[in-house]
Design a protein around this motif. Structure first.
Motif, short mmCIF file in Angstrom:
data_model
loop_
_atom_site.label_atom_id
_atom_site.label_comp_id
_atom_site.label_asym_id
_atom_site.label_seq_id
_atom_site.Cartn_x
_atom_site.Cartn_y
_atom_site.Cartn_z
N SER A 193 21.74 -49.61 -35.31
CA SER A 193 21.35 -50.67 -34.40
C SER A 193 21.26 -51.97 -35.18
N GLU A 198 18.75 -53.75 -35.66
CA GLU A 198 17.51 -53.68 -36.44
C GLU A 198 17.70 -52.84 -37.69
N TYR A 245 12.68 -46.04 -37.90
CA TYR A 245 12.92 -47.33 -38.55
C TYR A 245 12.65 -47.16 -40.05
#
Length: 663
Positions: free
Chosen positions: A378, A380, A154
């Motif tokens: 994604s 996110e 992330y």
């Protein structure tokens, strides 16, 4: 009569006091750079009191990265920083924000033992938090920061998929910003230029940190940055809609920003509440217009083809990503010395770097660090990409040097084109008058399906002969197929080219050969609007094949990591020069010479204004300001005062003083 004079004097003093109040500087910027305590968490496995003390580890100077320190260059994990600072009683009931220009990468901030915020996944963008309610006024306070640079799924850059140093730390300046309320978050300047009348209509958009406001009074001032000449001074009470307010002004006799004449303006805005200045915000901007028409690029309505180069920050081994201003200044001066007027940035560089580009005159493309991976995003990760775009544009909206925002670079694995389209649209929605790009290195294979065609300018990282293709002689064929099957009447920007050692052998002689061959091919095609060589300097990178520790690097530059020039430096300087000495004939006396200058009309190609011819005489130097010269023009001039005992020494200088070429 005396009474009237006294009354008049009191009136003048009252007016002066009111005006003085409005002019008061209501914002305090208190630097938190300098000495902090620092420790790697792994070195203190049993420590649990990180949030209540600054007495741990060792003392370091922020900005700081630990990844250039002996023995811990390859430590990727969590570290702690802490320092104490005093808060005076006079700050009570004021707004106090702690502001980080950048912390790499996952940062969590604590004040007096309490978490006040975090900034995750983005290590090169600025962030701040209101800490007013966490402070002890009239006494000492403690700030603690944890920073984690472990490779992450992330984050942009993603995992280990990037080609620059993974330097963790508080890598850029940090400060406290103290204001009254309301306080200004940003002021954006948009302009519509009337080139014939040399005037502009500008819109100033302001957003405050406070929400729910309906009207605010602002004092607007605009000055020429260099001369200080005031061009606007006006107070207006404006309505706030959707948390922003917009106001229009007309300005006459404007001076355009150009890479050879980088005129800047300073906007100062004061927020006023009940006659009292509550905040003062300042930002620089410039008037310039960049547009693509057909397959050509125009700057301020003039056709240009531009040579450039990319600088890789964080490569000076002593400083890493915490590099000081003087390193950036040296880099930008070298770029100008190379005759480069355009650059790109693989990530969001230090804002002081863009200040220098504004001042020196270099166009730039700034990008978020989505480099090669992940192949698809994604929900996110797409949200994080948009957050990085937003933070990048909010910080750098007013820099006239920045002409393009980039949303990705060399992404593999058949990325869903709708992801690019959404990111491009998101960037365009800021109405920043910038081009939006998607950088590709495989347009010669993907052709009409290449992602770079989604942006405003198709791009190509041209590595034919090294990373791609069997040899450089394939380049003409690749360019032809790109033009016919992908571009179809659109322009192409060469966004990279270079030789990566030791992955590819041949050292600087091969670098020069590859460079000159490719450059000659690009120059032949007028749809190639510019070329950005990669790179100015050999650069530190965690995936480097050369060196160890802090010196782990790729040998890719025209200079070393310390800016020592290689022979290829002067070769590229000559290629990028817009003008050259075509002929010099010395008279029989040896005291005079006929000189012919020729302005290039391929790559580069742009109009020369206020360039200076300088030559050495027996008594010193003489200068002549050249007339306006267009691409393809020749200029004949007689130079005198020469010494019969030595060869003539001739220089051509830009209006900004940088030497273009010497003979």
């Amino acid at each position: 009569m005396i009474i009237m004079k006294i009354i008049y004097l009191k009136y003048i003093l009252t007016i002066m006091c009111v005006f003085s109040t409005l002019l008061s500087f209501a914002r305090e910027n208190v630097s938190l750079c300098g000495e902090w305590s620092f420790a790697l968490e792994k070195d203190f496995p049993d420590k649990t009191d990180w949030l209540v003390t600054a007495d741990f580890g060792k003392k370091v100077s922020v900005p700081h990265t630990w990844n250039v320190e002996d023995g811990i260059e390859r430590v990727f994990g969590k570290a702690w920083y802490a320092r104490k600072f005093n808060v005076p009683l006079t700050w009570n009931k004021k707004q106090v924000r702690v502001h980080f220009d950048a912390a790499y990468r996952d940062a969590v901030i604590y004040i007096n033992g309490k978490k006040i915020g975090e900034h995750i996944g983005s290590g090169y963008t600025e962030f701040s938090f209101d800490i007013s309610s966490y402070l002890n006024f009239g006494s000492e306070n403690l700030i603690c920061v944890s920073v984690d640079n472990r490779f992450s799924e992330y984050a942009f850059p993603y995992k280990e998929k990037f080609d620059w140093p993974n330097d963790g730390g508080i890598i850029r300046p940090v400060e406290l910003i103290v204001t009254e309320r309301p306080s200004i978050r940003y002021a954006r300047v948009r302009s519509e230029i009337n080139f014939e009348k040399k005037s502009a209509s500008i819109q100033i958009e302001i957003k405050n940190w406070e929400t729910g406001l309906s009207k605010v009074e602002y004092h607007y001032r605009i000055k020429e940055w260099k001369s200080g000449k005031e061009v606007l001074n006006e107070i207006r009470k404006v309505k706030i809609e959707n948390e922003v307010c917009k106001v229009m002004f007309d300005l006459n006799d404007i001076k355009l920003w150009h890479f050879d004449d980088p005129n800047l303006y300073m906007l100062e805005v004061e927020a006023i509440n009940k006659g009292k200045v509550t905040d003062t915000y300042s930002t620089r901007f410039g008037f310039r217009k960049v547009e693509v028409i057909g397959n050509q690029l125009f700057l301020n309505k003039e056709l240009v083809r531009l040579p450039g180069i990319e600088y890789m920050p964080g490569s000076y081994p002593e400083f890493g990503m915490a590099e000081p201003l003087h390193v950036m200044e040296k880099a930008v001066d070298l770029m100008k010395e190379l005759n480069c007027v355009i650059t790109r940035c693989h990530w969001q560089y230090d804002k002081r770097y863009f200040d220098l580009l504004d001042e020196k005159g270099i166009l730039a493309q700034e990008e978020i660090p989505w480099w090669q991976a992940p192949g698809n995003l994604s929900p996110e990760m797409e949200k994080l990409a948009k957050s990085q775009i937003s933070e990048m544009i909010e910080r750098d909206f007013n820099h006239p040097s920045i002409i393009s925002w980039g949303v990705s670079n060399e992404v593999f694995n058949n990325t869903d084109k709708d992801v690019y389209r959404r990111l491009v649209k998101y960037a365009k929605d800021f109405q920043s008058d910038r081009l939006i790009t998607v950088v590709s290195n495989l347009i010669f294979e993907r052709l009409e399906n290449d992602e770079s065609l989604i942006g405003d300018i198709p791009t190509w990282n041209d590595y034919i002969g090294t990373w791609h293709g069997k040899n450089r002689e394939e380049t003409p064929e690749k360019l032809d197929i790109i033009n016919k099957r992908a571009l179809k009447g659109r322009p192409l920007l060469i966004t990279e080219h270079g030789l990566c050692e030791p992955r590819f052998v041949g050292a600087d002689p091969r670098r020069t050969t590859e460079m000159t061959y490719h450059y000659d091919q690009w120059a032949k095609h007028d749809y190639i609007i510019g070329a950005i060589y990669f790179s100015l300097n050999d650069y530190r990178t965690h995936v480097g094949e050369a060196g160890y520790g802090r010196y782990k690097s790729r040998v890719h530059g025209l200079t070393s990591m310390w800016f020592d020039k290689k022979p290829s430096f002067n070769i590229y300087k000559g290629l990028a020069s817009p003008v050259y000495v075509e002929n010099l004939q010395i008279k029989a006396s040896g005291k005079e010479a006929d000189l012919t200058l020729k302005v290039k009309n391929d790559l580069p190609s742009y109009i020369l204004r206020n360039y200076v011819l300088e030559w050495q005489t027996v008594e010193g130097t003489k200068q002549l300001t050249l007339p306006e010269l267009k691409p393809g023009d020749k200029f004949d001039v007689k130079i005198d005062g020469l010494s019969p005992k030595s060869c003539p020494k001739v220089k051509i200088l830009r209006p900004t003083g940088f030497i273009v070429t010497e003979y």
